[in-house]
Design a protein around this motif. Structure first.
Motif, PDB file in Angstrom:
ATOM      1  N   VAL A  61       0.825  -1.217   0.000  1.00  0.00           N
ATOM      2  CA  VAL A  61       0.000   0.000   0.000  1.00  0.00           C
ATOM      3  C   VAL A  61       0.854   1.260   0.000  1.00  0.00           C
ATOM      4  N   PHE A  62       2.120   1.159   0.438  1.00  0.00           N
ATOM      5  CA  PHE A  62       2.971   2.335   0.606  1.00  0.00           C
ATOM      6  C   PHE A  62       3.033   3.237  -0.633  1.00  0.00           C
ATOM      7  N   ALA A 117       1.506   8.394  -2.981  1.00  0.00           N
ATOM      8  CA  ALA A 117       1.083   9.137  -4.160  1.00  0.00           C
ATOM      9  C   ALA A 117      -0.221   9.878  -3.897  1.00  0.00           C
ATOM     10  N   THR A 118      -1.155   9.232  -3.193  1.00  0.00           N
ATOM     11  CA  THR A 118      -2.430   9.888  -2.888  1.00  0.00           C
ATOM     12  C   THR A 118      -2.226  11.069  -1.948  1.00  0.00           C
ATOM     13  N   ALA A 119      -1.375  10.904  -0.940  1.00  0.00           N
ATOM     14  CA  ALA A 119      -1.106  12.012  -0.017  1.00  0.00           C
ATOM     15  C   ALA A 119      -0.456  13.180  -0.740  1.00  0.00           C
ATOM     16  N   ALA A 120       0.469  12.888  -1.656  1.00  0.00           N
ATOM     17  CA  ALA A 120       1.113  13.956  -2.416  1.00  0.00           C
ATOM     18  C   ALA A 120       0.137  14.633  -3.363  1.00  0.00           C
ATOM     19  N   ALA A 121      -0.766  13.854  -3.958  1.00  0.00           N
ATOM     20  CA  ALA A 121      -1.743  14.436  -4.884  1.00  0.00           C
ATOM     21  C   ALA A 121      -2.742  15.329  -4.170  1.00  0.00           C
ATOM     22  N   LEU A 122      -3.030  15.046  -2.902  1.00  0.00           N
ATOM     23  CA  LEU A 122      -3.985  15.851  -2.147  1.00  0.00           C
ATOM     24  C   LEU A 122      -3.327  17.039  -1.456  1.00  0.00           C
ATOM     25  N   SER A 123      -1.993  17.084  -1.426  1.00  0.00           N
ATOM     26  CA  SER A 123      -1.288  18.180  -0.754  1.00  0.00           C
ATOM     27  C   SER A 123      -1.199  19.391  -1.669  1.00  0.00           C
ATOM     28  N   SER A 124      -1.579  20.533  -1.142  1.00  0.00           N
ATOM     29  CA  SER A 124      -1.485  21.763  -1.936  1.00  0.00           C
ATOM     30  C   SER A 124      -0.042  22.203  -2.119  1.00  0.00           C
ATOM     31  N   ASP A 125       0.793  21.968  -1.113  1.00  0.00           N
ATOM     32  CA  ASP A 125       2.196  22.344  -1.173  1.00  0.00           C
ATOM     33  C   ASP A 125       3.027  21.078  -1.364  1.00  0.00           C
ATOM     34  N   SER A 164       6.412  19.535 -11.675  1.00  0.00           N
ATOM     35  CA  SER A 164       5.344  19.441 -10.685  1.00  0.00           C
ATOM     36  C   SER A 164       5.186  17.984 -10.251  1.00  0.00           C
ATOM     37  N   THR A 165       5.785  17.618  -9.137  1.00  0.00           N
ATOM     38  CA  THR A 165       5.664  16.253  -8.632  1.00  0.00           C
ATOM     39  C   THR A 165       4.244  15.958  -8.182  1.00  0.00           C
ATOM     40  N   ASN A 166       3.556  16.952  -7.624  1.00  0.00           N
ATOM     41  CA  ASN A 166       2.179  16.734  -7.183  1.00  0.00           C
ATOM     42  C   ASN A 166       1.268  16.401  -8.354  1.00  0.00           C
ATOM     43  N   LEU A 167       1.497  17.041  -9.498  1.00  0.00           N
ATOM     44  CA  LEU A 167       0.700  16.758 -10.682  1.00  0.00           C
ATOM     45  C   LEU A 167       0.972  15.343 -11.185  1.00  0.00           C
ATOM     46  N   VAL A 168       2.225  14.927 -11.105  1.00  0.00           N
ATOM     47  CA  VAL A 168       2.571  13.553 -11.494  1.00  0.00           C
ATOM     48  C   VAL A 168       1.832  12.557 -10.605  1.00  0.00           C
ATOM     49  N   MET A 169       1.845  12.798  -9.304  1.00  0.00           N
ATOM     50  CA  MET A 169       1.185  11.889  -8.382  1.00  0.00           C
ATOM     51  C   MET A 169      -0.326  11.861  -8.602  1.00  0.00           C
ATOM     52  N   ALA A 170      -0.928  13.012  -8.886  1.00  0.00           N
ATOM     53  CA  ALA A 170      -2.366  13.048  -9.139  1.00  0.00           C
ATOM     54  C   ALA A 170      -2.721  12.240 -10.379  1.00  0.00           C
ATOM     55  N   ILE A 209       6.648  16.561   0.414  1.00  0.00           N
ATOM     56  CA  ILE A 209       6.382  15.172   0.042  1.00  0.00           C
ATOM     57  C   ILE A 209       7.617  14.295   0.162  1.00  0.00           C
ATOM     58  N   TRP A 210       8.801  14.893   0.353  1.00  0.00           N
ATOM     59  CA  TRP A 210      10.015  14.107   0.525  1.00  0.00           C
ATOM     60  C   TRP A 210      10.448  14.033   1.991  1.00  0.00           C
ATOM     61  N   ILE A 211       9.614  14.549   2.880  1.00  0.00           N
ATOM     62  CA  ILE A 211       9.920  14.530   4.305  1.00  0.00           C
ATOM     63  C   ILE A 211       9.081  13.439   4.958  1.00  0.00           C
ATOM     64  N   PHE A 212       9.733  12.413   5.442  1.00  0.00           N
ATOM     65  CA  PHE A 212       9.032  11.292   6.043  1.00  0.00           C
ATOM     66  C   PHE A 212       9.162  11.361   7.572  1.00  0.00           C
ATOM     67  N   PRO A 213       8.125  10.970   8.316  1.00  0.00           N
ATOM     68  CA  PRO A 213       6.846  10.393   7.871  1.00  0.00           C
ATOM     69  C   PRO A 213       5.762  11.417   7.576  1.00  0.00           C
ATOM     70  N   ALA A 214       6.095  12.723   7.583  1.00  0.00           N
ATOM     71  CA  ALA A 214       5.074  13.749   7.342  1.00  0.00           C
ATOM     72  C   ALA A 214       4.475  13.632   5.951  1.00  0.00           C
ATOM     73  N   ALA A 215       5.197  13.011   4.994  1.00  0.00           N
ATOM     74  CA  ALA A 215       4.703  12.903   3.625  1.00  0.00           C
ATOM     75  C   ALA A 215       3.512  11.965   3.505  1.00  0.00           C
ATOM     76  N   PHE A 216       3.257  11.141   4.519  1.00  0.00           N
ATOM     77  CA  PHE A 216       2.144  10.213   4.449  1.00  0.00           C
ATOM     78  C   PHE A 216       0.807  10.870   4.750  1.00  0.00           C
ATOM     79  N   LEU A 217       0.818  12.105   5.193  1.00  0.00           N
ATOM     80  CA  LEU A 217      -0.414  12.831   5.456  1.00  0.00           C
ATOM     81  C   LEU A 217      -0.474  14.057   4.556  1.00  0.00           C
ATOM     82  N   PRO A 218      -1.617  14.335   3.915  1.00  0.00           N
ATOM     83  CA  PRO A 218      -1.720  15.493   3.015  1.00  0.00           C
ATOM     84  C   PRO A 218      -1.494  16.805   3.757  1.00  0.00           C
ATOM     85  N   ASN A 219      -0.770  17.690   3.133  1.00  0.00           N
ATOM     86  CA  ASN A 219      -0.505  19.019   3.668  1.00  0.00           C
ATOM     87  C   ASN A 219      -1.479  19.993   3.026  1.00  0.00           C
TER      88      ASN A 219
END
Length: 295
Positions: free
Chosen positions: A44-45, A50-58, A260-266, A62-72
């Motif tokens: 699931v990782f 990818a879902t957390a990064a796609a939902l994060s506005s900033d 845009s890494t967030n766009l890639v993840m979305a 997304i490269w800071i763990f474990p904070a990257a697992f929750l949407p910002n």
């Protein structure tokens, strides 16, 4: 006067014994469940991240763990940009067309071939089946050059036919369906023949309905493989609007949107959702032990 011997019912084990047995079973099962949880976490990782990064506005975190697992600052702005800045629905339609056509043609060719190899006696049947199994050991990349030359000579390049045609005949599907038809009781097939059904009628009216779980399994495997296929469509397709989802998104996201890494993840999340939905609709055909459930 006869007297019936009445046996007293067995005494239930004491409560402490039941609790000790349950505790022992739980301790013995703990390593198994721990291994399953670990495997599930690794599985699931990528999608969770990818879902957390796609939902994060900033996208800075997304490269800071474990904070990257929750949407910002969660939102759907990146999903909206996917639909706005690239022809996502056109890519989606192309993938759906290619995957559906490939699945239908694979079933149309595989089922009669597997039935003939399992239920019809003819000279060289076993040798032909062994030859088909040998092709499983040949990497798919080896066939790219001859298939490309063949499609070029036939004038099929840059067309959906060139994408679908080389994938409709595969030994894996024949092997899978042959095993399913061999599990069909011979008495049922013989009864249909006695009633006057021809071999084609026996296959369509008896063997195929009894092998529906395996047919559904083959359909799911084929659909997912065609949906995720990247290399062969990228070789034979040149026009952008004919690209399937995997190729189109990769070409767009490695071009002007690569920053845009967030766009890639979305885009990745949106491309995975149809495959997950296809499996969810057919999950009743799968068992945890690798078998099939018949309902």
């Amino acid at each position: 006067m006869n007297r019936e011997l009445v046996l007293a019912p067995p005494l239930a084990p004491p409560r402490w014994y039941r609790l000790r047995r349950q505790l022992r079973d739980a301790v013995l099962a703990l390593p198994r469940y721990a291994a399953l949880l670990l495997f599930g976490a690794f599985t699931v990782f990528p999608f969770w991240w990818a879902t957390a990064a796609a939902l994060s506005s900033d996208g800075a975190g997304i490269w800071i763990f474990p904070a990257a697992f929750l949407p910002n600052d969660p939102g759907l702005r990146w999903f909206g940009r996917v639909f706005y800045e690239m022809p996502f629905w056109r890519y989606f339609g192309n993938s759906l067309l290619i995957s559906t056509a490939t699945t239908l043609l694979v079933l149309l060719l595989t089922i009669p071939c597997a039935y003939a190899l399992s239920r019809m006696a003819f000279r060289g049947r076993n040798a032909l089946f062994v030859l088909l199994l040998v092709t499983l050991m040949v990497p798919a990349e080896v066939a790219i050059v001859p298939n490309f030359i063949t499609c070029a000579q036939l004038g099929l390049l840059d067309s959906y036919v060139a994408v679908v045609l080389p994938n409709v005949a595969g030994a894996f599907g024949v092997f899978l369906m042959r095993q399913a038809f061999q599990d069909t009781p011979a008495e049922v097939l013989d009864a249909a023949r006695v009633d006057g059904a021809g071999e084609f009628g026996v296959m369509c009216r008896v063997a195929v309905p009894m092998a529906r779980p395996m047919i559904a399994t083959l359909a799911v495997f084929t659909f997912v493989a065609a949906w995720n296929d990247y290399l062969w469509p990228a070789v034979v397709l040149k026009e952008r609007l004919k690209m399937p989802l995997a190729v189109g998104i990769f070409n767009d996201l490695t071009g002007p949107f690569a920053v845009s890494t967030n766009l890639v993840m979305a885009a990745i999340v949106l491309s995975v959702i149809p495959v997950v939905g296809a499996f969810a609709l057919t999950q009743r055909f799968f068992l945890s032990g690798g078998g099939l459930v018949r309902r």
